[in-house]
Design a protein around this motif. Structure first.
Motif, PDB file in Angstrom:
ATOM      1  N   TYR C  27      56.270  82.606  53.307  1.00  0.00           N
ATOM      2  CA  TYR C  27      55.310  82.891  53.407  1.00  0.00           C
ATOM      3  C   TYR C  27      55.287  83.038  54.656  1.00  0.00           C
ATOM      4  O   TYR C  27      54.516  83.583  54.937  1.00  0.00           O
ATOM      5  CB  TYR C  27      55.001  81.965  52.115  1.00  0.00           C
ATOM      6  CG  TYR C  27      52.873  82.646  52.412  1.00  0.00           C
ATOM      7  CD1 TYR C  27      52.675  83.168  51.862  1.00  0.00           C
ATOM      8  CD2 TYR C  27      52.704  81.391  53.827  1.00  0.00           C
ATOM      9  CE1 TYR C  27      51.663  84.101  51.964  1.00  0.00           C
ATOM     10  CE2 TYR C  27      50.757  82.262  53.415  1.00  0.00           C
ATOM     11  CZ  TYR C  27      50.475  82.843  52.271  1.00  0.00           C
ATOM     12  OH  TYR C  27      49.005  83.410  52.316  1.00  0.00           O
ATOM     13  N   PRO C  33      54.047  85.528  48.760  1.00  0.00           N
ATOM     14  CA  PRO C  33      54.312  84.526  48.810  1.00  0.00           C
ATOM     15  C   PRO C  33      56.084  84.539  47.631  1.00  0.00           C
ATOM     16  O   PRO C  33      55.745  85.636  46.187  1.00  0.00           O
ATOM     17  CB  PRO C  33      53.829  83.223  47.256  1.00  0.00           C
ATOM     18  CG  PRO C  33      52.961  84.674  47.191  1.00  0.00           C
ATOM     19  CD  PRO C  33      52.770  85.652  48.439  1.00  0.00           C
ATOM     20  N   PHE C  35      57.711  84.705  44.278  1.00  0.00           N
ATOM     21  CA  PHE C  35      58.397  84.910  43.412  1.00  0.00           C
ATOM     22  C   PHE C  35      59.884  84.520  43.078  1.00  0.00           C
ATOM     23  O   PHE C  35      59.945  84.011  41.520  1.00  0.00           O
ATOM     24  CB  PHE C  35      57.174  85.438  42.229  1.00  0.00           C
ATOM     25  CG  PHE C  35      55.616  85.400  41.623  1.00  0.00           C
ATOM     26  CD1 PHE C  35      55.583  84.099  41.534  1.00  0.00           C
ATOM     27  CD2 PHE C  35      54.862  85.507  43.037  1.00  0.00           C
ATOM     28  CE1 PHE C  35      54.493  83.545  41.524  1.00  0.00           C
ATOM     29  CE2 PHE C  35      53.844  84.997  43.417  1.00  0.00           C
ATOM     30  CZ  PHE C  35      53.067  84.181  42.903  1.00  0.00           C
ATOM     31  N   LEU C  91      49.800  92.544  47.580  1.00  0.00           N
ATOM     32  CA  LEU C  91      49.893  92.965  46.351  1.00  0.00           C
ATOM     33  C   LEU C  91      51.468  93.095  46.016  1.00  0.00           C
ATOM     34  O   LEU C  91      52.279  92.618  45.212  1.00  0.00           O
ATOM     35  CB  LEU C  91      48.813  92.872  45.583  1.00  0.00           C
ATOM     36  CG  LEU C  91      48.592  93.048  44.307  1.00  0.00           C
ATOM     37  CD1 LEU C  91      48.983  91.862  43.379  1.00  0.00           C
ATOM     38  CD2 LEU C  91      48.102  94.012  43.312  1.00  0.00           C
ATOM     39  N   ILE C  94      53.848  91.542  47.020  1.00  0.00           N
ATOM     40  CA  ILE C  94      54.163  90.314  45.150  1.00  0.00           C
ATOM     41  C   ILE C  94      55.319  91.170  44.626  1.00  0.00           C
ATOM     42  O   ILE C  94      55.686  90.012  43.753  1.00  0.00           O
ATOM     43  CB  ILE C  94      52.781  89.572  45.434  1.00  0.00           C
ATOM     44  CG1 ILE C  94      52.314  88.522  46.710  1.00  0.00           C
ATOM     45  CG2 ILE C  94      52.925  88.468  43.403  1.00  0.00           C
ATOM     46  CD1 ILE C  94      50.910  88.324  45.973  1.00  0.00           C
ATOM     47  N   VAL C  95      54.448  91.915  43.876  1.00  0.00           N
ATOM     48  CA  VAL C  95      55.156  93.291  42.848  1.00  0.00           C
ATOM     49  C   VAL C  95      56.545  92.773  42.971  1.00  0.00           C
ATOM     50  O   VAL C  95      57.381  92.797  41.940  1.00  0.00           O
ATOM     51  CB  VAL C  95      54.564  94.231  42.678  1.00  0.00           C
ATOM     52  CG1 VAL C  95      54.996  94.818  40.856  1.00  0.00           C
ATOM     53  CG2 VAL C  95      52.832  93.661  41.532  1.00  0.00           C
ATOM     54  N   ILE C  96      57.003  92.951  44.015  1.00  0.00           N
ATOM     55  CA  ILE C  96      58.192  93.607  44.447  1.00  0.00           C
ATOM     56  C   ILE C  96      58.784  92.261  44.466  1.00  0.00           C
ATOM     57  O   ILE C  96      59.651  92.552  43.409  1.00  0.00           O
ATOM     58  CB  ILE C  96      58.648  94.005  45.851  1.00  0.00           C
ATOM     59  CG1 ILE C  96      58.398  95.491  45.975  1.00  0.00           C
ATOM     60  CG2 ILE C  96      60.493  94.159  46.361  1.00  0.00           C
ATOM     61  CD1 ILE C  96      58.419  95.716  47.547  1.00  0.00           C
ATOM     62  N   ILE C  98      58.204  90.152  42.032  1.00  0.00           N
ATOM     63  CA  ILE C  98      58.330  89.683  40.601  1.00  0.00           C
ATOM     64  C   ILE C  98      59.082  90.477  40.152  1.00  0.00           C
ATOM     65  O   ILE C  98      59.970  89.908  38.776  1.00  0.00           O
ATOM     66  CB  ILE C  98      56.737  89.461  40.231  1.00  0.00           C
ATOM     67  CG1 ILE C  98      56.156  88.614  40.120  1.00  0.00           C
ATOM     68  CG2 ILE C  98      56.807  90.088  38.605  1.00  0.00           C
ATOM     69  CD1 ILE C  98      54.341  88.839  40.157  1.00  0.00           C
ATOM     70  N   PHE C 226      55.770  75.811  44.177  1.00  0.00           N
ATOM     71  CA  PHE C 226      54.582  76.760  44.369  1.00  0.00           C
ATOM     72  C   PHE C 226      53.819  75.865  44.570  1.00  0.00           C
ATOM     73  O   PHE C 226      52.806  75.990  45.884  1.00  0.00           O
ATOM     74  CB  PHE C 226      54.602  78.069  43.246  1.00  0.00           C
ATOM     75  CG  PHE C 226      53.851  78.966  44.222  1.00  0.00           C
ATOM     76  CD1 PHE C 226      53.280  79.077  45.554  1.00  0.00           C
ATOM     77  CD2 PHE C 226      53.646  80.078  43.388  1.00  0.00           C
ATOM     78  CE1 PHE C 226      52.348  80.298  46.138  1.00  0.00           C
ATOM     79  CE2 PHE C 226      52.917  81.188  44.094  1.00  0.00           C
ATOM     80  CZ  PHE C 226      51.997  81.451  44.856  1.00  0.00           C
ATOM     81  N   ALA C 227      53.232  74.669  43.747  1.00  0.00           N
ATOM     82  CA  ALA C 227      51.797  74.240  43.861  1.00  0.00           C
ATOM     83  C   ALA C 227      51.764  73.599  44.867  1.00  0.00           C
ATOM     84  O   ALA C 227      50.897  73.100  45.532  1.00  0.00           O
ATOM     85  CB  ALA C 227      51.639  73.550  42.284  1.00  0.00           C
ATOM     86  N   VAL C 230      51.043  75.168  48.389  1.00  0.00           N
ATOM     87  CA  VAL C 230      49.755  75.321  47.724  1.00  0.00           C
ATOM     88  C   VAL C 230      49.020  74.452  48.909  1.00  0.00           C
ATOM     89  O   VAL C 230      47.826  74.570  49.225  1.00  0.00           O
ATOM     90  CB  VAL C 230      49.247  76.200  46.788  1.00  0.00           C
ATOM     91  CG1 VAL C 230      47.884  76.082  46.290  1.00  0.00           C
ATOM     92  CG2 VAL C 230      49.902  77.627  46.596  1.00  0.00           C
ATOM     93  N   MET C 234      50.487  76.788  52.797  1.00  0.00           N
ATOM     94  CA  MET C 234      51.769  77.263  52.818  1.00  0.00           C
ATOM     95  C   MET C 234      52.420  76.893  54.195  1.00  0.00           C
ATOM     96  O   MET C 234      53.654  78.075  54.933  1.00  0.00           O
ATOM     97  CB  MET C 234      51.148  78.463  52.287  1.00  0.00           C
ATOM     98  CG  MET C 234      50.726  78.854  50.777  1.00  0.00           C
ATOM     99  SD  MET C 234      52.453  78.481  49.437  1.00  0.00           S
ATOM    100  CE  MET C 234      53.127  80.099  49.914  1.00  0.00           C
ATOM    101  N   LYS C 235      50.905  77.638  55.034  1.00  0.00           N
ATOM    102  CA  LYS C 235      52.061  77.909  56.304  1.00  0.00           C
ATOM    103  C   LYS C 235      52.127  76.693  57.150  1.00  0.00           C
ATOM    104  O   LYS C 235      52.497  77.119  58.179  1.00  0.00           O
ATOM    105  CB  LYS C 235      50.853  79.014  56.985  1.00  0.00           C
ATOM    106  CG  LYS C 235      50.655  80.095  56.552  1.00  0.00           C
ATOM    107  CD  LYS C 235      50.041  80.784  57.717  1.00  0.00           C
ATOM    108  CE  LYS C 235      50.282  82.649  57.381  1.00  0.00           C
ATOM    109  NZ  LYS C 235      49.740  82.789  58.158  1.00  0.00           N
TER     110      LYS C 235
END
Lengths: 264, 349, 291
Positions: C27, C33, C35, C91, C94-96, C98, C226-227, C230, C234-235
């Motif tokens: 990230y 992020p 996935f 976005l 992110i989709v990639i 996923i 992930f949670a 967050v 994240m950084k």
């Protein structure tokens, strides 16, 4: 109206960490004036605009518009109060057309609720009537700024000069009493700049809108302004008519630097 | 030849000209007469497609038009489904149960929206994901909602001109879907929809022209959840049985795949995405039955993979398509559709 | 009892911390992020499994090969997919990830999914090796703590003390300036994904004996990781590690004293609550765009 100054900034202070971006700034603007703020890069000019339109919360001071305190209000409330602005590096709605961008300037004047907008495609519906009424106003602005050819194009596809006009058009669509222009001529060609000067004068003369502008082009500032405020390091150097300010030794020093070569 | 517009209203009306009106009418007529020609099985597929269209419309409003992300939309669908079933069991007529499903779901959307307002990117993703997870876990614990076992959905009492139950259901779902499409189209063209897109493109400028960011983000969450809830209500109706595992994280991802595949920020995209992906998923469930390709895949599985896991091909393919869409056609199927249209308009040049 | 709970929390928390660290590394490099982090770890764990059971390798050589495989997997994601996107929005990226997640999930299911498998590590999950009045620790618990600590230390040294770490930081702050100073931003990005994938793989192998090896085994650890990331911000590298340990603690305490069924939900609820007051997590500064 006469009781209050039209627009007034009182002892404004804004700092970022240790850096004082705006320091005890104090000025007022009269109705239907064209008022310029000049200063070298990083002098805090845009910070003043960001404080006026509510993006930043200053630590101290007052900003009064028609007697009403603006500090503590959200940007959208300040827009509702009658102040519109443009941005130094363009903040357009890039994936929308020129028409939609300027129509968005009408947003605050339109009232249709979510439920009402569902009927938009029916000619008799309230939402459609309202939409068409505001569309007419937007078309007037498009005519005024000669943006007809760009009307249905996505703004990200327009040349830079046209994009600046679209942003100006969007601000005008708010029908503001006070217009803040952040470097309206930056990046424009000579010809486009002359047009811009012409439009800003028209905005004041024909539409009766008060204008505060930030600008680096001295020729333009001199040509257009009623009064000028010069700042550096967030503090006032001087304020007055173009002749007074542009010939002020501190202003010349701030712009050209300390060690002026004697040959100049 | 392009027709010149003579009034501003022509930009607002549903059908831009006679040709558009004609083909839309033909399509709708075809959909309404379909039950007389095809087997019930195909109606079930159409129902599923239609329900997915409604969820996709709502999700696309939030993701594509407002620029927020949601990985928990299955949660809203679940809330809509459970609200409907609960009310139907209490003897409430379907029409009220349906409206309630949308409203309750929208309220939850606003509730989720409140803590999410300040969040962006991965932070918003995790908050919505948490929501989806919480909904199914909580439902699984509530006995009056059937717990983990789930519950049966009461059949509606429909007596319309001797229509068969399956046909009547199909007509209900189809009509609501058409209304949903028109409503969404009008909302998006209006000041409300423009405000959503303004927030997506530049929240700073949006605030500077007088858009109350908090309020409009909540509107977007609420509307998006309303559509998902309404879809959930219909879903429960034609499935006849619901349990919490139906509304898993995978379903939320599936909705996201639909709108990305179809085209972000486009209604046509939502429709195309829902129809194509639903069909694709059904086909891939029985991948071996596909002529030629099926046999080849079977042989390949025998040698390199396992034949028992062959259904997993659908995941591989879905994932691959998703990546291809983002890399080569970011507007998705809608972009493809636009290009085809331009190609035919210009043909043969 | 409380002592035992805290120790168990640390064990679970260190797995979360590893996953969170993996998420954070990529990230920071790409603002995405990832996935597919969980599925990449799952794939790597299967590779360990195959090496151990089918090829009869002993644990350490198998781990070495797994690390290599994980690194390669990270490179593949970056080089063949993420890098190919033109002017991507967050976005899009992110989709990639996923999409990559779904592909790996499908491939694993296709190859191994039909049977439940058990991975055999040289650390026993039943043999207690530390036992005192306050807590007991199994061999696996201890190994998890030690290995997680070593990985965290190595990553810390890598980023703080090496040229590579310096280049990674430079690319995060200003890609163009880094390029002008002769850093290949693409290569740094790919290496970041590779390293992150290794960290995830180690978490996968450590958690596998506690779960059955199947394609969805990393879902829960990924979500928790992930949670946790967050929660910490994240950084912030130390933030995400603290976030992981904290999440383990919250879950275990709530699970023991109140309700085991709601422990995940409550953990997430707390995170959402934290985010409401600190929108960029506990240890990361909230960034406001300048106009």
């Amino acid at each position: 109206m006469n009781k209050h100054t039209f627009f007034e900034v009182v002892q404004l202070n804004k700092s970022f960490g240790g850096l004082k971006a705006v320091n005890q700034l104090h000025f007022d603007v009269k109705e239907k004036e064209i008022f310029s703020i000049i200063g070298p890069n990083g002098a805090g000019k845009s910070t003043v605009f960001n404080c006026i339109n509510g993006l930043y919360q200053p630590e101290e001071g007052q900003i009064k518009f028609k007697g009403e305190e603006l500090i503590g209000k959200r940007p959208d409330q300040i827009a509702q109060a009658g102040i519109a602005r443009t941005f130094q590096n363009l903040e357009l709605f890039a994936h929308m057309t020129t028409l939609d961008n300027i129509l968005l300037g009408r947003h605050k004047s339109m009232k249709a609720s979510i439920l009402a907008t569902v009927g938009l495609s029916f000619k008799r519906s309230k939402a459609a009537k309202e939409e068409l009424e505001h569309r007419r106003k937007v078309e007037e602005i498009i005519d005024f700024l000669e943006l007809e050819a760009a009307r249905d194009q996505f703004v990200s596809n327009l040349p830079y000069g046209k994009q600046k006009l679209v942003e100006l058009g969007r601000a005008l669509a708010l029908e503001p009493d006070l217009l803040l222009l952040d470097e309206p001529a930056a990046g424009l060609t000579q010809e486009e700049r002359e047009d811009m000067i012409f439009w800003i004068k028209d905005i004041r003369d024909l539409l009766g809108i008060t204008v505060i502008l930030i600008e680096h082009n001295m020729q333009m500032v001199q040509n257009i302004s009623d009064r000028i405020l010069a700042i550096n390091f967030g503090t006032q150097i001087t304020i007055g008519t173009p002749e007074e300010v542009l010939n002020h030794p501190e202003v010349i020093k701030a712009y050209l630097g300390e060690d002026l070569p004697s040959t100049l | 030849m392009r027709n010149l517009k003579t009034t501003y209203f022509e930009d607002l009306q549903l059908f831009k000209d006679g040709v558009h009106l004609f083909w839309s009418a033909v399509l709708i007529l075809a959909l309404f007469t379909l039950p007389f020609f095809v087997k019930t099985y195909y109606l079930t597929i159409l129902n599923l497609m239609a329900v997915n269209v409604i969820v996709a419309l709502g999700l696309n409003l939030l993701v594509g038009n407002t620029g927020q992300i949601s990985l928990g939309h299955a949660g809203f669908v679940a809330i809509g489904a459970y609200t409907t079933v609960l009310l139907l069991k209490l003897g409430v007529p379907f029409i009220f149960a349906f409206v309630a499903a949308g409203v309750v779901s929208a309220l939850f959307g606003i509730l989720l929206g409140i803590p999410s307002l300040k969040l962006e990117g991965p932070y918003l993703a995790i908050a919505t994901l948490a929501f989806g997870l919480a909904v199914t876990t909580l439902i699984g614990r509530m006995d009056f909602l059937g717990g983990r076992m789930g519950m049966n959905v009461p059949k509606l009492q429909i007596k319309w001109m001797g229509l068969k139950y399956d046909h009547a259901l199909y007509y209900i779902i189809l009509s609501i879907t058409i209304i949903a499409v028109i409503a969404m189209r009008n909302i998006l063209r209006s000041r409300i929809g423009r405000a959503f897109q303004a927030i997506r493109d530049s929240d700073i400028a949006a605030a500077a022209i007088g858009i109350h960011l908090t309020r409009y983000k909540l509107y977007s969450f609420g509307l998006s959840a309303l559509f998902a809830g309404a879809a959930g209500s219909l879903w429960a109706l034609y499935l006849g049985f619901i349990n919490p595992t139906l509304f898993s994280f995978i379903l939320s991802i599936n909705f996201l795949v639909i709108i990305v595949l179809g085209g972000l920020g486009s209604i046509t995209g939502s429709i195309l995405g829902a129809v194509v992906l639903t069909y694709l998923n059904l086909q891939l469930e029985n991948v071996v039955d596909i002529p030629l390709l099926g046999a080849a895949l079977y042989k390949f599985s025998e040698v390199f993979m396992t034949t028992t896991g062959i259904a997993n091909v659908s995941w591989v393919l879905t994932g691959f398509i998703l990546i291809l869409v983002v890399l080569y056609e970011p507007l998705g199927l809608y972009g493809l559709w636009l290009r085809t249209k331009i190609f035919w308009k210009r043909w043969p040049f | 009892m409380l002592g035992q709970l805290i120790v168990s929390s640390l064990v679970v928390g260190s797995i979360y911390a590893l996953m969170a660290l993996a998420m954070s590394i990529t990230y920071k490099a790409s603002e995405v992020p990832n996935f597919s982090q969980g599925e990449m770890a799952m794939m790597s764990t299967y590779v360990t499994f195959v090496l151990l059971s089918s090829f009869g390798l002993s644990f350490y050589p198998a781990m070495l090969l797994t690390v290599g495989f994980a690194f390669l997997l990270g490179l593949i994601l970056e080089f063949f997919f993420l890098r190919r996107a033109k002017n991507p929005t967050p976005l899009n990226l992110i989709v990639i990830t996923i999409g990559f997640q779904l592909m790996l999930y499908g491939l694993a299911g296709w190859k191994w999914g039909s049977e439940q498998r058990q991975i055999n590590l040289p650390f026993s999950e039943s043999k207690v090796i530390v036992q005192n009045d306050v807590f007991a620790l199994t061999e696996l618990n201890l190994a998890t703590l030690v290995i997680a600590f070593i990985v965290l230390l190595v990553i810390y040294l890598l980023i703080q003390k090496t040229k590579l770490g310096l280049a990674m930081k430079a690319c995060q702050q200003n890609v163009n300036a880094s390029k002008m100073n002769g850093i290949s931003a693409y290569r740094i990005m790919a290496i970041s994904f590779g390293i992150s994938s290794i960290v995830g793989a180690i978490a996968g192998v450590l958690v596998a004996p506690l779960l059955t090896l199947d394609p969805s085994m990393m879902w829960d650890p990924l979500l928790k990781g992930f949670a946790a990331a967050v929660l910490g911000g994240m950084k912030s590298l130390h933030g995400v590690v603290i976030g992981g340990l904290l999440l383990g603690l919250i879950e275990n305490l709530f699970g023991f004293y109140i309700s085991i069924e709601f422990k995940s939900v409550v953990a997430f609820a707390i995170i959402v609550l934290v985010l409401y007051f600190k929108p960029s997590g506990l240890f990361d500064k909230h960034y406001v765009r300048k106009v």
